[in-house]
Design a protein around this motif. Structure first.
Motif, PDB file in Angstrom:
ATOM      1  N   THR A   1      -3.800 -25.629  13.374  1.00 55.73           N
ATOM      2  CA  THR A   1      -3.656 -24.376  14.107  1.00 55.73           C
ATOM      3  C   THR A   1      -3.399 -24.690  15.576  1.00 55.73           C
ATOM      4  O   THR A   1      -3.505 -25.838  16.015  1.00 55.73           O
ATOM      5  CB  THR A   1      -4.923 -23.530  13.999  1.00 55.73           C
ATOM      6  N   ILE A   2      -3.059 -23.666  16.347  1.00 55.74           N
ATOM      7  CA  ILE A   2      -2.832 -23.872  17.783  1.00 55.74           C
ATOM      8  C   ILE A   2      -4.086 -24.415  18.464  1.00 55.74           C
ATOM      9  O   ILE A   2      -3.997 -25.395  19.230  1.00 55.74           O
ATOM     10  CB  ILE A   2      -2.327 -22.574  18.446  1.00 55.74           C
ATOM     11  N   PRO A   3      -5.282 -23.858  18.214  1.00 57.97           N
ATOM     12  CA  PRO A   3      -6.481 -24.461  18.824  1.00 57.97           C
ATOM     13  C   PRO A   3      -6.694 -25.916  18.406  1.00 57.97           C
ATOM     14  O   PRO A   3      -7.124 -26.742  19.222  1.00 57.97           O
ATOM     15  CB  PRO A   3      -7.616 -23.560  18.311  1.00 57.97           C
ATOM     16  N   ASN A   4      -6.392 -26.247  17.141  1.00 57.93           N
ATOM     17  CA  ASN A   4      -6.496 -27.640  16.697  1.00 57.93           C
ATOM     18  C   ASN A   4      -5.613 -28.545  17.549  1.00 57.93           C
ATOM     19  O   ASN A   4      -6.042 -29.627  17.988  1.00 57.93           O
ATOM     20  CB  ASN A   4      -6.061 -27.794  15.244  1.00 57.93           C
ATOM     21  N   LEU A   5      -4.389 -28.111  17.758  1.00 56.73           N
ATOM     22  CA  LEU A   5      -3.432 -28.939  18.492  1.00 56.73           C
ATOM     23  C   LEU A   5      -3.797 -29.047  19.962  1.00 56.73           C
ATOM     24  O   LEU A   5      -3.614 -30.109  20.584  1.00 56.73           O
ATOM     25  CB  LEU A   5      -2.017 -28.382  18.320  1.00 56.73           C
ATOM     26  N   ILE A   6      -4.306 -27.979  20.538  1.00 59.16           N
ATOM     27  CA  ILE A   6      -4.782 -28.049  21.921  1.00 59.16           C
ATOM     28  C   ILE A   6      -5.930 -29.055  22.020  1.00 59.16           C
ATOM     29  O   ILE A   6      -6.019 -29.843  22.976  1.00 59.16           O
ATOM     30  CB  ILE A   6      -5.224 -26.665  22.428  1.00 59.16           C
ATOM     31  N   ALA A   7      -6.812 -29.050  21.027  1.00 60.37           N
ATOM     32  CA  ALA A   7      -7.921 -30.009  21.023  1.00 60.37           C
ATOM     33  C   ALA A   7      -7.390 -31.437  20.944  1.00 60.37           C
ATOM     34  O   ALA A   7      -7.909 -32.346  21.608  1.00 60.37           O
ATOM     35  CB  ALA A   7      -8.871 -29.714  19.859  1.00 60.37           C
ATOM     36  N   ARG A   8      -6.361 -31.649  20.137  1.00 59.82           N
ATOM     37  CA  ARG A   8      -5.805 -32.991  20.008  1.00 59.82           C
ATOM     38  C   ARG A   8      -5.099 -33.443  21.282  1.00 59.82           C
ATOM     39  O   ARG A   8      -4.950 -34.637  21.532  1.00 59.82           O
ATOM     40  CB  ARG A   8      -4.819 -33.046  18.827  1.00 59.82           C
ATOM     41  N   SER A   9      -4.661 -32.490  22.115  1.00 60.72           N
ATOM     42  CA  SER A   9      -4.003 -32.861  23.365  1.00 60.72           C
ATOM     43  C   SER A   9      -4.985 -33.521  24.335  1.00 60.72           C
ATOM     44  O   SER A   9      -4.563 -34.120  25.330  1.00 60.72           O
ATOM     45  CB  SER A   9      -3.365 -31.633  24.028  1.00 60.72           C
ATOM     46  N   ALA A  10      -6.283 -33.441  24.024  1.00 58.75           N
ATOM     47  CA  ALA A  10      -7.283 -34.113  24.865  1.00 58.75           C
ATOM     48  C   ALA A  10      -7.084 -35.620  24.877  1.00 58.75           C
ATOM     49  O   ALA A  10      -7.550 -36.311  25.790  1.00 58.75           O
ATOM     50  CB  ALA A  10      -8.688 -33.770  24.383  1.00 58.75           C
ATOM     51  N   ASP A  11      -6.385 -36.141  23.864  1.00 55.01           N
ATOM     52  CA  ASP A  11      -6.109 -37.576  23.816  1.00 55.01           C
ATOM     53  C   ASP A  11      -5.003 -37.980  24.783  1.00 55.01           C
ATOM     54  O   ASP A  11      -4.722 -39.172  24.943  1.00 55.01           O
ATOM     55  CB  ASP A  11      -5.705 -37.986  22.395  1.00 55.01           C
ATOM     56  N   HIS A  12      -4.355 -36.995  25.392  1.00 56.75           N
ATOM     57  CA  HIS A  12      -3.271 -37.250  26.345  1.00 56.75           C
ATOM     58  C   HIS A  12      -3.682 -36.666  27.701  1.00 56.75           C
ATOM     59  O   HIS A  12      -3.612 -35.457  27.895  1.00 56.75           O
ATOM     60  CB  HIS A  12      -1.977 -36.608  25.860  1.00 56.75           C
ATOM     61  N   PRO A  13      -4.137 -37.502  28.620  1.00 56.03           N
ATOM     62  CA  PRO A  13      -4.685 -37.003  29.901  1.00 56.03           C
ATOM     63  C   PRO A  13      -3.784 -36.021  30.627  1.00 56.03           C
ATOM     64  O   PRO A  13      -4.260 -35.004  31.140  1.00 56.03           O
ATOM     65  CB  PRO A  13      -4.879 -38.295  30.709  1.00 56.03           C
ATOM     66  N   PHE A  14      -2.479 -36.279  30.654  1.00 56.95           N
ATOM     67  CA  PHE A  14      -1.585 -35.375  31.373  1.00 56.95           C
ATOM     68  C   PHE A  14      -1.502 -34.019  30.685  1.00 56.95           C
ATOM     69  O   PHE A  14      -1.624 -32.969  31.333  1.00 56.95           O
ATOM     70  CB  PHE A  14      -0.188 -35.984  31.476  1.00 56.95           C
ATOM     71  N   LEU A  15      -1.320 -34.021  29.371  1.00 57.82           N
ATOM     72  CA  LEU A  15      -1.232 -32.754  28.643  1.00 57.82           C
ATOM     73  C   LEU A  15      -2.539 -31.987  28.716  1.00 57.82           C
ATOM     74  O   LEU A  15      -2.551 -30.764  28.881  1.00 57.82           O
ATOM     75  CB  LEU A  15      -0.852 -33.007  27.178  1.00 57.82           C
TER      76      LEU A  15
ATOM     77  N   HIS B   1      -2.890 -29.809  31.719  1.00 60.21           N
ATOM     78  CA  HIS B   1      -2.015 -28.664  31.943  1.00 60.21           C
ATOM     79  C   HIS B   1      -1.982 -27.643  30.805  1.00 60.21           C
ATOM     80  O   HIS B   1      -1.616 -26.493  31.029  1.00 60.21           O
ATOM     81  CB  HIS B   1      -0.588 -29.153  32.199  1.00 60.21           C
ATOM     82  N   LEU B   2      -2.317 -28.055  29.583  1.00 55.25           N
ATOM     83  CA  LEU B   2      -2.220 -27.149  28.440  1.00 55.25           C
ATOM     84  C   LEU B   2      -3.576 -26.552  28.108  1.00 55.25           C
ATOM     85  O   LEU B   2      -4.574 -27.271  28.016  1.00 55.25           O
ATOM     86  CB  LEU B   2      -1.665 -27.892  27.215  1.00 55.25           C
ATOM     87  N   VAL B   3      -3.620 -25.235  27.911  1.00 61.10           N
ATOM     88  CA  VAL B   3      -4.873 -24.539  27.619  1.00 61.10           C
ATOM     89  C   VAL B   3      -4.612 -23.432  26.608  1.00 61.10           C
ATOM     90  O   VAL B   3      -3.473 -22.979  26.435  1.00 61.10           O
ATOM     91  CB  VAL B   3      -5.491 -23.916  28.897  1.00 61.10           C
ATOM     92  N   MET B   4      -5.666 -22.971  25.952  1.00 61.66           N
ATOM     93  CA  MET B   4      -5.559 -21.753  25.166  1.00 61.66           C
ATOM     94  C   MET B   4      -5.533 -20.566  26.124  1.00 61.66           C
ATOM     95  O   MET B   4      -6.239 -20.541  27.135  1.00 61.66           O
ATOM     96  CB  MET B   4      -6.748 -21.622  24.213  1.00 61.66           C
ATOM     97  N   GLY B   5      -4.706 -19.579  25.792  1.00 58.64           N
ATOM     98  CA  GLY B   5      -4.642 -18.401  26.630  1.00 58.64           C
ATOM     99  C   GLY B   5      -5.888 -17.538  26.484  1.00 58.64           C
ATOM    100  O   GLY B   5      -6.743 -17.776  25.629  1.00 58.64           O
ATOM    101  N   GLN B   6      -5.974 -16.526  27.315  1.00 60.50           N
ATOM    102  CA  GLN B   6      -7.099 -15.594  27.295  1.00 60.50           C
ATOM    103  C   GLN B   6      -6.569 -14.170  27.252  1.00 60.50           C
ATOM    104  O   GLN B   6      -5.400 -13.916  27.524  1.00 60.50           O
ATOM    105  CB  GLN B   6      -7.988 -15.805  28.523  1.00 60.50           C
ATOM    106  N   GLY B   7      -7.439 -13.245  26.892  1.00 62.44           N
ATOM    107  CA  GLY B   7      -7.039 -11.840  26.846  1.00 62.44           C
ATOM    108  C   GLY B   7      -5.931 -11.608  25.838  1.00 62.44           C
ATOM    109  O   GLY B   7      -6.040 -12.003  24.678  1.00 62.44           O
ATOM    110  N   LEU B   8      -4.841 -11.013  26.302  1.00 63.79           N
ATOM    111  CA  LEU B   8      -3.714 -10.719  25.410  1.00 63.79           C
ATOM    112  C   LEU B   8      -3.092 -11.990  24.835  1.00 63.79           C
ATOM    113  O   LEU B   8      -2.420 -11.944  23.812  1.00 63.79           O
ATOM    114  CB  LEU B   8      -2.644  -9.922  26.162  1.00 63.79           C
ATOM    115  N   HIS B   9      -3.329 -13.118  25.486  1.00 55.41           N
ATOM    116  CA  HIS B   9      -2.716 -14.382  25.068  1.00 55.41           C
ATOM    117  C   HIS B   9      -3.734 -15.324  24.432  1.00 55.41           C
ATOM    118  O   HIS B   9      -3.543 -16.531  24.412  1.00 55.41           O
ATOM    119  CB  HIS B   9      -2.069 -15.067  26.274  1.00 55.41           C
TER     120      HIS B   9
END
Length: 289
Positions: free
Chosen positions: A17-31, A34-42
């Motif tokens: 899922t999108i949250p899964n992939l955002i969590a996996r981006s933790a292995d890439h310091p640059f990503l 800069h990459l986060v889950m959105g809030q509110g409408l997003h």
């Protein structure tokens, strides 16, 4: 050399899922920076924060109009498009959060430093891949590559992004790297780029600035797709020869930037198979992320 064989621990698990992939981006310091889950409408999509901008993904459909009868569907309105045509895939578009998904916005034009451009490109490609694959979209993901990026990265084009996708458990073969017309115009460079991206598992599309450019394609590399501006081809009366030559090359040809029904109806007079453009985008505004 043969393209590498991709096998990853995530490859045979439930699709991420999108949250899964955002969590996996933790292995890439640059990503991760800069990459986060959105809030509110997003709240259900990934966003990117870069240089004061908050960026999101939109996806422009590429239709296969040879399937069913999309050619007849516009008689009842463009809202019926997805009932008649199958999507070959989607082209990712970067837009600012809270702006209309297909409003013209090119963050790359605002950046003078080449290394910053490379960073933005890598971030935006990862963002679009996360939102595309994490939402279990079907078909191919088309990603544009900036001309300046091609000049800034000296060798091994595709190596970094391929390694990121594989670390996410995603298959690069569902990603189409879309080269600008300036790259297609240089035969030797086009051949090198195509082979490099394909070596790392990607498909490659080349944009044509004019019909004559197609003559150089067969001599340099086996592109997976060609793209041509529909308005330019119709104005220059080159749709028929382009379709014929692409058919002989056995390379699928996509006519993009189809802006209205007049252009679409004109394309239907020939054996055009793939179309893309603003005419079809309105139907997908509610699907854009």
């Amino acid at each position: 050399m043969d393209a590498p064989h991709y096998r990853h621990p995530y490859a045979y698990m439930i699709p991420p899922t999108i949250p899964n992939l955002i969590a996996r981006s933790a292995d890439h310091p640059f990503l991760c920076e800069h990459l986060v889950m959105g809030q509110g409408l997003h709240h259900d999509v990934a966003l990117a924060q870069f240089d004061g901008f908050e960026l999101a993904s939109a996806y422009e459909p590429i239709f296969d109009i040879s399937v069913h009868a999309l050619a007849q569907s516009l008689s009842s309105g463009v809202e019926g498009v997805d009932r008649f045509g199958d999507e070959l895939g989607f082209q990712a578009v970067t837009h600012q959060v809270d702006a209309a998904p297909f409003d013209v916005f090119d963050p790359f034009d605002r950046i003078a430093d080449d290394q910053e451009l490379v960073a933005l490109d890598r971030m935006s490609r990862a963002l679009h891949a996360i939102n595309f694959f994490g939402a279990q979209r079907h078909g191919l993901l088309f990603l544009r590559v900036h001309e300046r990026l091609l000049k800034s990265v000296k060798y091994d084009h595709g190596r970094h992004f391929s390694s990121v996708l594989v670390s996410f458990g995603l298959n690069p073969s569902r990603v189409v790297i879309e080269l600008p017309a300036a790259a297609v115009a240089h035969k030797t460079f086009l051949g090198y780029l195509t082979k490099s991206y394909q070596h790392y598992g990607f498909k490659v599309a080349g944009n044509l600035s004019n019909a004559g450019q197609i003559l150089s394609v067969s001599e340099t590399a086996r592109l997976d797709f060609l793209k041509m501006d529909a308005g330019t081809a119709l104005r220059d009366a080159t749709v028929k020869p382009l379709v014929g030559y692409a058919g002989r090359l056995r390379i699928p040809l996509i006519f993009n930037r189809v802006v209205d029904e007049t252009q679409f109806e004109a394309l239907q007079q020939y054996d055009v198979r793939f179309v893309q453009g603003p005419l079809f985008n309105a139907h997908y505004h509610d699907r854009a992320v």
